[in-house]
Design an enzyme around this catalytic site. Structure first.
Site, mmCIF file in Angstrom:
data_model
loop_
_atom_site.group_PDB
_atom_site.id
_atom_site.type_symbol
_atom_site.label_atom_id
_atom_site.label_comp_id
_atom_site.label_asym_id
_atom_site.label_seq_id
_atom_site.Cartn_x
_atom_site.Cartn_y
_atom_site.Cartn_z
ATOM 1 N N LYS A 28 -18.803 -4.845 0.443
ATOM 2 C CA LYS A 28 -17.765 -5.647 1.101
ATOM 3 C C LYS A 28 -18.385 -6.317 2.340
ATOM 4 O O LYS A 28 -19.009 -5.663 3.155
ATOM 5 C CB LYS A 28 -16.587 -4.755 1.510
ATOM 6 C CG LYS A 28 -15.360 -5.522 1.952
ATOM 7 C CD LYS A 28 -14.106 -4.661 1.882
ATOM 8 C CE LYS A 28 -12.864 -5.476 2.227
ATOM 9 N NZ LYS A 28 -11.605 -4.689 2.040
ATOM 10 N N GLU A 57 2.872 2.997 -1.594
ATOM 11 C CA GLU A 57 4.072 3.026 -0.746
ATOM 12 C C GLU A 57 5.166 3.917 -1.341
ATOM 13 O O GLU A 57 5.885 4.602 -0.598
ATOM 14 C CB GLU A 57 4.602 1.600 -0.549
ATOM 15 C CG GLU A 57 3.747 0.734 0.375
ATOM 16 C CD GLU A 57 2.535 0.120 -0.313
ATOM 17 O OE1 GLU A 57 2.356 0.322 -1.526
ATOM 18 O OE2 GLU A 57 1.744 -0.549 0.388
ATOM 19 N N ARG A 117 8.543 -2.303 -2.645
ATOM 20 C CA ARG A 117 8.315 -1.600 -3.919
ATOM 21 C C ARG A 117 8.748 -0.134 -3.867
ATOM 22 O O ARG A 117 8.672 0.570 -4.849
ATOM 23 C CB ARG A 117 6.867 -1.706 -4.355
ATOM 24 C CG ARG A 117 5.852 -1.131 -3.418
ATOM 25 C CD ARG A 117 4.452 -1.194 -4.001
ATOM 26 N NE ARG A 117 4.123 -2.518 -4.527
ATOM 27 C CZ ARG A 117 2.985 -2.802 -5.172
ATOM 28 N NH1 ARG A 117 2.089 -1.855 -5.377
ATOM 29 N NH2 ARG A 117 2.728 -4.007 -5.628
HETATM 30 C C1 LIG Z 1 1.559 -3.229 -2.053
HETATM 31 C C2 LIG Z 1 0.492 -3.617 -1.054
HETATM 32 N N1 LIG Z 1 0.175 -2.741 -0.091
HETATM 33 C C3 LIG Z 1 -0.760 -3.052 0.828
HETATM 34 C C4 LIG Z 1 -1.387 -4.264 0.781
HETATM 35 C C5 LIG Z 1 -2.373 -4.646 1.869
HETATM 36 N N2 LIG Z 1 -3.741 -4.800 1.331
HETATM 37 C C6 LIG Z 1 -4.238 -5.976 1.018
HETATM 38 S S1 LIG Z 1 -5.791 -5.886 0.466
HETATM 39 C C7 LIG Z 1 -5.805 -4.205 0.673
HETATM 40 C C8 LIG Z 1 -7.008 -3.401 0.353
HETATM 41 C C9 LIG Z 1 -7.484 -3.758 -1.016
HETATM 42 O O1 LIG Z 1 -8.679 -3.035 -1.281
HETATM 43 P P1 LIG Z 1 -9.441 -3.380 -2.608
HETATM 44 O O2 LIG Z 1 -8.467 -3.514 -3.709
HETATM 45 O O3 LIG Z 1 -10.500 -2.388 -2.750
HETATM 46 O O4 LIG Z 1 -10.029 -4.837 -2.360
HETATM 47 P P2 LIG Z 1 -11.273 -5.233 -1.428
HETATM 48 O O5 LIG Z 1 -10.662 -5.915 -0.231
HETATM 49 O O6 LIG Z 1 -12.018 -4.006 -1.094
HETATM 50 O O7 LIG Z 1 -12.088 -6.189 -2.268
HETATM 51 C C10 LIG Z 1 -4.592 -3.763 1.139
HETATM 52 C C11 LIG Z 1 -4.263 -2.347 1.436
HETATM 53 C C12 LIG Z 1 -1.018 -5.166 -0.239
HETATM 54 N N3 LIG Z 1 -1.564 -6.410 -0.333
HETATM 55 N N4 LIG Z 1 -0.091 -4.813 -1.152
HETATM 56 MG MG LIG Z 2 -12.423 -2.309 -2.219
#
Ligand SMILES: Cc1ncc(C[n+]2csc(CCOP(=O)(O)OP(=O)(O)O)c2C)c(N)n1
Ligand SMILES: [Mg+2]
Ligand SMILES: CC(=O)[C@@H](O)[C@H](O)COP(=O)(O)O
Length: 659
Positions: free
Chosen positions: A320, A404, A432
């Site tokens: 990342k 959540e 959700r």
């Molecule tokens: C239901 C929900 N909860 C929280 C989020 C906030 N959020 C956006 S990206 C993320 C982390 C995603 O991690 P990953 O899927 O590993 O993607 P990366 O950024 O590491 O590529 C979170 C918690 C969201 N978009 N949707």
């Molecule tokens: Mg990730």
């Protein structure tokens, strides 16, 4: 198949990417540009053009894309680290598949910038996340290459599963539904509902797990540990392919045995890996882990996945923030970042002064004197300010991952054991967990406190992220209390009251960003404040941060000799009896609400006034439509809730003799 063209020029994408060339004596029809030439992007007019690039050009292209990402996001703000980590993966996908016939589904969608750059939006990329610009998330109405809306986590497998089934039902055996899911998104339960449904189907579903060991902060839970063990295992696809290649070259029994090997994953797995993966147990072919920055490996595994015509799960390992040192060093800080200085990496906007930070710090102060207080987050510890609590009280801090629904029910159970759980969650992500609020918290009267962050419009994240609907759905949960403080001090008062005076579900909602306070803070309370100067026939009501816009507009009108009274609500639900009585005493009432027009407090008050036989005029100003990305100020103007818009409203009231 379009791919045939590529095989004429340089063999399969993988061989081309590997620089091997299908056969050394074949003419390599590379693009008519020198491999050292820059500005490759400008010469790509469609994803198909990617397929003719040489291996060196592919590498140069990825470097060019990374520079563009850093340059652009430093000016617009956005999701930098996730996009830097998925450059090669996106390029490989567009070289192996044929978008838009092959459908790409991006989980959360915050990592889709390279996809947008490669699918006709290079010229507009500088408008990223700006008003009337391109969105920071996939939008089908923006491009045919964006196959589905996203913004909330853990939906991509379900979406791609549905698309793959649609393809199968239409008799389309040629195209693929390809979901890109992060390891963070895999901590969301909906991902497993998708896996569970998809695994045994006979369709062209491909799930690519982009595993960078990070959610926004470090990834959590058993899944993170499981993936870590997978990453340390022998690369399944490399050895499996190597075995097949060796056998294919064995004259007598090779090809037939290779076919057996490919179809009997257990032979390869038992020989090469000690155990099946959970994904195979769900019915998927598992391929990986693969280096997510190695174009050759990526294209090889994607091509291999296309051969199965049944659900395939590809495990890709990436970094990342790849390619920008500050983002690699601190991927959490560069997950979502405001404008920043490229040289220093310093963001323009510091998050230090915000409702989230104040909420987190206040909870720490309270927890110092009350060991029952527990803090819960769904992978948003930094964004909600709970990182302060995590540092002070790790033993009663819970980051449950992007989960959540689990967070709410887990909190209810903590409450059933006499703890005082506080779940800090963005309003739109709480959507959700509606049934968990009803079924697990409210019916049994569990005392759970919600810190509902990002309540109201959020600006550049746009439609999927506005916190405009929590008021409407929380008002349908019996015995719920909702506070909407208009400043930090009021938020502190509401938090104490929610923890120690209220029973059942108690919610405090507050906006993204910092407080702006012009109004008098001397008589702050958790109920309401009636500001009545010279007696007038008109009352303006509001709550939360819009009240300060209202206050400033009323001051401007007073300077012009036009007066109206104000009513600031702090506890917005249930409405205090005094609020209805005050409103009944005016001839004209206007309610300004930064929450969905239907089902909110302004509608509730209207019902109560009607029941009491109110004879005056009652008008409500609140958003009905989805609000696209823009600055928060612009969105306030669009809703009619900015200081300027309220001032104009008051002038209209005065013109009609109501103020
Ligand atoms: C239901 C929900 N909860 C929280 C989020 C906030 N959020 C956006 S990206 C993320 C982390 C995603 O991690 P990953 O899927 O590993 O993607 P990366 O950024 O590491 O590529 C979170 C918690 C969201 N978009 N949707
Ligand atoms: Mg990730
Ligand atoms: C993509 C996603 O859902 C989160 O990264 C979100 O964009 C964070 O929003 P804030 O910037 O308001 O914390």
């Amino acid at each position: 198949m379009k791919n045939n063209r590529r095989s004429e020029s340089c063999g399969t994408a993988a061989e081309c990417a590997a620089g091997k060339g299908a056969a050394e004596n074949k003419t390599m029809e590379y693009m008519k540009i020198s491999e050292t030439e820059e500005h490759l992007l400008e010469r790509l007019h469609s994803p198909d053009d990617l397929k003719a690039l040489s291996p060196e050009q592919c590498t140069a292209l990825c470097a060019e894309i990374r520079s563009l990402l850093i340059e652009t996001v430093s000016k617009t703000g956005g999701h930098l680290a996730s996009n830097l980590g998925s450059v090669e993966l996106t390029v490989a996908m567009h070289r192996v598949f044929d978008s838009p016939e092959d459908k790409f589904v991006w989980d959360v969608g915050h990592q889709c910038y390279t996809h947008k750059i490669l699918t006709g939006r290079l010229e507009r990329f500088s408008t990223l996340r700006q008003e009337n610009g391109i969105s920071g998330f996939p939008k089908p109405n923006e491009s045919e290459h964006d196959s589905f809306i996203s913004g909330h986590s853990s939906t991509a497998i379900s979406v791609a599963c549905g698309i793959a089934e649609g393809m199968r039902l239409h008799g389309d055996k040629e195209h693929f539904a390809v979901a890109v899911v992060g390891d963070g998104a895999m901590t969301g339960g909906l991902s497993y509902e998708g896996l569970n449904n998809a695994g045994k189907s006979r369709n062209n579903l491909i799930v690519i797990l982009n595993d960078n060991e990070m959610s926004i902060s470090k990834n959590v839970g058993a899944l993170a540990r499981y993936l870590s063990s997978m990453r340390s295992s022998e690369g399944y696809v490399r050895t499996k392919k190597a075995v097949e290649r060796r056998l294919n070259r064995t004259a007598v029994i090779g090809p037939s045995v290779a076919k057996v090997i490919k179809n009997s994953k257990s032979v390869v797995r038992d020989v090469l890996l000690q155990s099946a993966t959970i994904f195979e147990d769900f019915g998927f072919v598992y391929l990986g882990p693969v280096d997510g920055h190695n174009l050759v490996e990526l294209e090889e595994v994607l091509l291999a996945a296309k051969e199965y015509h049944r659900p395939v799960f590809i495990h890709v390992h990436t970094v990342k923030g790849k390619g920008y040192a500050p983002a690699e060093a601190k991927p959490s800080e560069y997950h979502g970042i405001s404008k920043f200085d490229i040289e220093t990496g310093n963001p323009e906007v510091s998050a230090a002064d915000s409702y989230s930070e104040m909420f987190g710090k206040e909870l720490v102060q309270l927890a110092k004197h009350d060991p029952r207080i527990c803090a819960v987050t769904a992978a948003m510890g930094g964004g909600t300010g709970l990182h302060h609590f995590a540092r002070e009280f790790p033993n009663r801090y819970y980051d449950v991952g992007i989960a959540e629904q689990h967070a709410v029910t887990f909190s209810a159970a903590l409450a059933s054991m006499g703890e005082l759980p506080v779940f800090a969650v963005y309003s739109s992500f709480l959507q959700r967990a509606y049934d968990q609020l009803m079924h697990d918290v409210a019916i049994g009267g569990m005392h759970v406190v919600l810190g509902i962050d990002r309540a109201g419009v959020v600006g550049e994240d746009g439609e999927t992220h506005h916190g405009l609907y929590d008021v409407s759905f929380l008002c349908t949960v019996p015995n719920t209390v909702i506070y909407a403080p208009a400043c930090y001090e009021e938020m502190r008062l509401c938090l104490r009251r929610a923890l120690y005076r209220d029973k059942g579900l108690a919610c405090i909602r507050y906006p993204r960003g910092s407080e702006k306070v012009s109004f008098d803070k001397t008589a702050l309370n958790t109920e309401y404040t009636h500001v009545s100067g010279r007696k007038t026939d008109t009352l303006y009501i509001s709550y939360g941060r819009v009240y300060d816009h209202l206050y400033r507009a009323s001051r401007r009108m007073a300077e012009e000799g036009v007066f109206c009274d104000l009513l600031k609500l702090t506890r917005i639900f249930p409405l205090a009896e005094g609020v209805v009585e005050i409103a009944m005493s005016y001839a004209h009432v206007v309610f300004l609400e930064e929450a969905y027009y239907y089902g909110g407090i302004s509608q509730l008050l209207g019902d109560l006034l009607l029941e009491r036989g109110f004879r005056g005029t009652y008008r409500r100003v609140a958003p009905k439509a989805y609000l696209p990305q823009a600055s928060t100020d612009s969105q306030m103007e669009t809703m009619g809730l900015s200081e300027h818009a309220i001032y104009q409203d008051m002038q209209q009231e005065a013109k009609h003799g109501k103020a």
